[in-house]
Design a protein around this motif. Sequence first.
Motif, mmCIF file in Angstrom:
data_model
loop_
_atom_site.group_PDB
_atom_site.id
_atom_site.type_symbol
_atom_site.label_atom_id
_atom_site.label_comp_id
_atom_site.label_asym_id
_atom_site.label_seq_id
_atom_site.Cartn_x
_atom_site.Cartn_y
_atom_site.Cartn_z
ATOM 1 N N LEU A 33 0.834 -1.206 0.000
ATOM 2 C CA LEU A 33 0.000 0.000 0.000
ATOM 3 C C LEU A 33 0.871 1.259 0.000
ATOM 4 O O LEU A 33 0.536 2.248 -0.654
ATOM 5 N N ALA A 34 1.989 1.228 0.706
ATOM 6 C CA ALA A 34 2.890 2.386 0.748
ATOM 7 C C ALA A 34 3.469 2.682 -0.634
ATOM 8 O O ALA A 34 3.561 3.847 -1.031
ATOM 9 N N GLU A 96 -10.021 -1.547 -3.520
ATOM 10 C CA GLU A 96 -10.871 -2.240 -2.563
ATOM 11 C C GLU A 96 -10.095 -2.640 -1.307
ATOM 12 O O GLU A 96 -10.657 -3.283 -0.419
ATOM 13 N N GLN A 97 -8.827 -2.284 -1.223
ATOM 14 C CA GLN A 97 -7.999 -2.648 -0.072
ATOM 15 C C GLN A 97 -8.384 -1.793 1.146
ATOM 16 O O GLN A 97 -8.594 -0.589 1.020
ATOM 17 N N PRO A 98 -8.489 -2.431 2.322
ATOM 18 C CA PRO A 98 -8.743 -1.651 3.531
ATOM 19 C C PRO A 98 -7.586 -0.675 3.760
ATOM 20 O O PRO A 98 -6.425 -1.036 3.602
ATOM 21 N N GLY A 99 -7.900 0.532 4.087
ATOM 22 C CA GLY A 99 -6.865 1.528 4.334
ATOM 23 C C GLY A 99 -6.439 2.301 3.110
ATOM 24 O O GLY A 99 -5.678 3.248 3.226
ATOM 25 N N TRP A 100 -6.916 1.929 1.914
ATOM 26 C CA TRP A 100 -6.525 2.682 0.719
ATOM 27 C C TRP A 100 -7.400 3.906 0.598
ATOM 28 O O TRP A 100 -8.621 3.848 0.700
ATOM 29 N N ARG A 101 -6.753 4.998 0.405
ATOM 30 C CA ARG A 101 -7.460 6.234 0.143
ATOM 31 C C ARG A 101 -6.567 7.058 -0.759
ATOM 32 O O ARG A 101 -5.493 7.493 -0.351
ATOM 33 N N ALA A 102 -6.987 7.249 -1.987
ATOM 34 C CA ALA A 102 -6.198 8.063 -2.919
ATOM 35 C C ALA A 102 -6.316 9.521 -2.518
ATOM 36 O O ALA A 102 -7.308 9.941 -1.931
ATOM 37 N N ARG A 103 -5.319 10.280 -2.856
ATOM 38 C CA ARG A 103 -5.341 11.723 -2.516
ATOM 39 C C ARG A 103 -6.284 12.461 -3.414
ATOM 40 O O ARG A 103 -6.507 12.239 -4.507
#
Length: 103
Positions: A33-34, A96-103
């Motif tokens: 994710l990083a 759909e990944q938990p914790g993903w939030r695009a800027r």
Amino acid sequence: MRRGAQMLLVPALLLGLAACAPIPVEQAERACLADARDATGPRTEMGIGVGSHGVRGGFVQIGVSSDYIMGRDPSQVFQECVQRRSGQMPTRPLYEQPGWRAR
């Protein structure tokens, strides 16, 4: 090579090979994710230290990934990272990944 040196070398080689082993896909997804976030734009970090005698120092850090510079899609960066680390496809796409939030 002396026998004592060989006895030390073998565990070191095995440990090095273990570091290259694939990790579980769920663990790879969390780690990747990083990389995907870094592909969305520059990352900035700022900090300041304050003590009883006032300001003691601070910092500003800016980081830009090569994936961002090359204009790579974060979902592609994520997928390739998961495949490289786990040897498997992600269980679900980046968005759909938990914790993903695009800027």
